[in-house]
Design a protein around this motif. Sequence first.
Motif, mmCIF file in Angstrom:
data_model
loop_
_atom_site.group_PDB
_atom_site.id
_atom_site.type_symbol
_atom_site.label_atom_id
_atom_site.label_comp_id
_atom_site.label_asym_id
_atom_site.label_seq_id
_atom_site.Cartn_x
_atom_site.Cartn_y
_atom_site.Cartn_z
ATOM 1 N N ASN A 170 22.636 -47.038 -40.121
ATOM 2 C CA ASN A 170 23.186 -48.234 -40.234
ATOM 3 C C ASN A 170 23.915 -48.577 -38.802
ATOM 4 N N ASN A 171 23.571 -47.856 -37.617
ATOM 5 C CA ASN A 171 23.856 -47.838 -36.296
ATOM 6 C C ASN A 171 22.826 -47.440 -35.323
ATOM 7 N N VAL A 172 21.888 -48.448 -35.143
ATOM 8 C CA VAL A 172 20.586 -47.796 -34.257
ATOM 9 C C VAL A 172 21.144 -47.162 -32.936
ATOM 10 N N GLY A 173 22.057 -47.580 -32.093
ATOM 11 C CA GLY A 173 22.348 -47.365 -30.868
ATOM 12 C C GLY A 173 23.032 -45.903 -30.799
ATOM 13 N N GLU A 174 23.980 -45.616 -31.860
ATOM 14 C CA GLU A 174 24.467 -44.544 -32.068
ATOM 15 C C GLU A 174 23.456 -43.340 -32.378
ATOM 16 N N ARG A 175 22.328 -43.745 -33.186
ATOM 17 C CA ARG A 175 21.591 -42.817 -33.623
ATOM 18 C C ARG A 175 20.456 -42.673 -32.599
ATOM 19 N N VAL A 176 20.084 -43.481 -31.849
ATOM 20 C CA VAL A 176 19.509 -43.169 -30.565
ATOM 21 C C VAL A 176 20.015 -42.284 -29.610
ATOM 22 N N ASN A 225 12.787 -40.216 -28.329
ATOM 23 C CA ASN A 225 14.131 -40.958 -28.229
ATOM 24 C C ASN A 225 13.983 -42.422 -27.644
ATOM 25 N N ILE A 226 12.769 -42.858 -27.631
ATOM 26 C CA ILE A 226 12.476 -43.906 -27.132
ATOM 27 C C ILE A 226 12.239 -44.953 -28.080
ATOM 28 N N LEU A 227 13.316 -45.929 -28.380
ATOM 29 C CA LEU A 227 13.496 -46.977 -29.527
ATOM 30 C C LEU A 227 12.195 -47.926 -29.160
ATOM 31 N N VAL A 228 11.131 -48.012 -30.053
ATOM 32 C CA VAL A 228 10.082 -48.984 -29.937
ATOM 33 C C VAL A 228 9.876 -50.103 -31.139
ATOM 34 N N TYR A 229 10.762 -49.887 -32.029
ATOM 35 C CA TYR A 229 10.607 -50.831 -33.080
ATOM 36 C C TYR A 229 12.007 -50.618 -33.868
ATOM 37 N N TYR A 230 12.349 -51.609 -34.489
ATOM 38 C CA TYR A 230 13.469 -51.529 -35.455
ATOM 39 C C TYR A 230 13.344 -53.029 -36.521
ATOM 40 N N GLU A 231 13.968 -52.848 -37.517
ATOM 41 C CA GLU A 231 14.033 -54.022 -38.413
ATOM 42 C C GLU A 231 15.331 -53.902 -39.275
ATOM 43 N N GLY A 232 15.886 -55.137 -39.253
ATOM 44 C CA GLY A 232 17.297 -55.039 -40.089
ATOM 45 C C GLY A 232 17.070 -55.262 -41.389
ATOM 46 N N LEU A 284 16.941 -49.934 -24.022
ATOM 47 C CA LEU A 284 17.516 -50.443 -22.672
ATOM 48 C C LEU A 284 17.435 -51.912 -22.831
ATOM 49 N N LYS A 285 16.713 -52.441 -23.426
ATOM 50 C CA LYS A 285 16.672 -53.895 -23.694
ATOM 51 C C LYS A 285 17.850 -54.678 -24.270
ATOM 52 N N ILE A 286 18.299 -53.747 -25.049
ATOM 53 C CA ILE A 286 19.599 -54.049 -25.938
ATOM 54 C C ILE A 286 20.680 -53.637 -25.265
ATOM 55 N N PHE A 287 20.872 -52.532 -24.989
ATOM 56 C CA PHE A 287 22.050 -52.082 -24.545
ATOM 57 C C PHE A 287 22.299 -52.067 -22.823
ATOM 58 N N LYS A 288 21.252 -52.232 -22.197
ATOM 59 C CA LYS A 288 21.157 -52.589 -20.706
ATOM 60 C C LYS A 288 21.495 -51.167 -19.960
ATOM 61 N N GLN A 289 20.941 -50.040 -20.366
ATOM 62 C CA GLN A 289 21.164 -48.598 -20.105
ATOM 63 C C GLN A 289 20.476 -47.730 -20.302
ATOM 64 N N TRP A 290 19.800 -46.682 -19.628
ATOM 65 C CA TRP A 290 19.111 -45.444 -19.866
ATOM 66 C C TRP A 290 19.410 -44.575 -18.897
ATOM 67 N N PRO A 291 19.753 -43.350 -19.470
ATOM 68 C CA PRO A 291 19.687 -42.908 -20.675
ATOM 69 C C PRO A 291 20.896 -43.502 -21.595
ATOM 70 N N PRO A 292 20.695 -43.079 -22.787
ATOM 71 C CA PRO A 292 21.857 -43.677 -23.655
ATOM 72 C C PRO A 292 22.995 -42.644 -23.513
ATOM 73 N N VAL A 293 24.132 -43.297 -23.578
ATOM 74 C CA VAL A 293 25.443 -42.456 -23.448
ATOM 75 C C VAL A 293 26.418 -43.444 -24.470
ATOM 76 N N ARG A 294 27.376 -42.462 -24.941
ATOM 77 C CA ARG A 294 28.260 -42.868 -25.929
ATOM 78 C C ARG A 294 29.206 -43.756 -24.746
ATOM 79 N N ARG A 295 29.592 -45.136 -25.503
ATOM 80 C CA ARG A 295 30.794 -45.711 -24.771
ATOM 81 C C ARG A 295 32.250 -45.351 -25.476
ATOM 82 N N PRO A 296 33.079 -45.338 -24.271
ATOM 83 C CA PRO A 296 34.404 -45.045 -24.832
ATOM 84 C C PRO A 296 34.996 -46.168 -25.790
ATOM 85 N N ARG A 297 35.641 -45.821 -26.670
ATOM 86 C CA ARG A 297 36.247 -46.692 -27.937
ATOM 87 C C ARG A 297 37.433 -47.359 -27.265
#
Length: 113
Positions: A27-33, A53-60, A98-111
């Motif tokens: 239910n949270n692709v970003g967090e799961r990656v 860990n490289i996201l190449v496909y998703y469907e909602g 990288l295309k969605i969140f504009k960063q790599w490697p993926p890191v948790r963002r502060p809440r």
Amino acid sequence: MIYLNDNFYVYILTNKLKTVIYVGFSNNVGERVIEHYMQQGNPNSFTGRYNCNILVYYEGHEFALDGIAREKQVKKWSRKKKEDLINSMNPYWENLYLKIFKQWPPVRRPRKT
């Protein structure tokens, strides 16, 4: 532009050499990656063992049961059929995280508080 507007997602990850394909559901692709990325080298985790860990496909999907059914369906497919699915959305197998969140490697963002 790539958007994540649905409630649940079936997603596909690969490794740098694109030799391994992993199909998942979240239910949270970003967090799961991020979680998959943090598992690199972990022999007890499929994605960790093969560094997927490289996201190449998703469907909602609006509903969880629909997404879970689709994940089970795709997992049963041949590699060729999974590759065709990826190619239908992402023919160059670009890193969609990288295309969605504009960063790599993926890191948790502060809440935000």
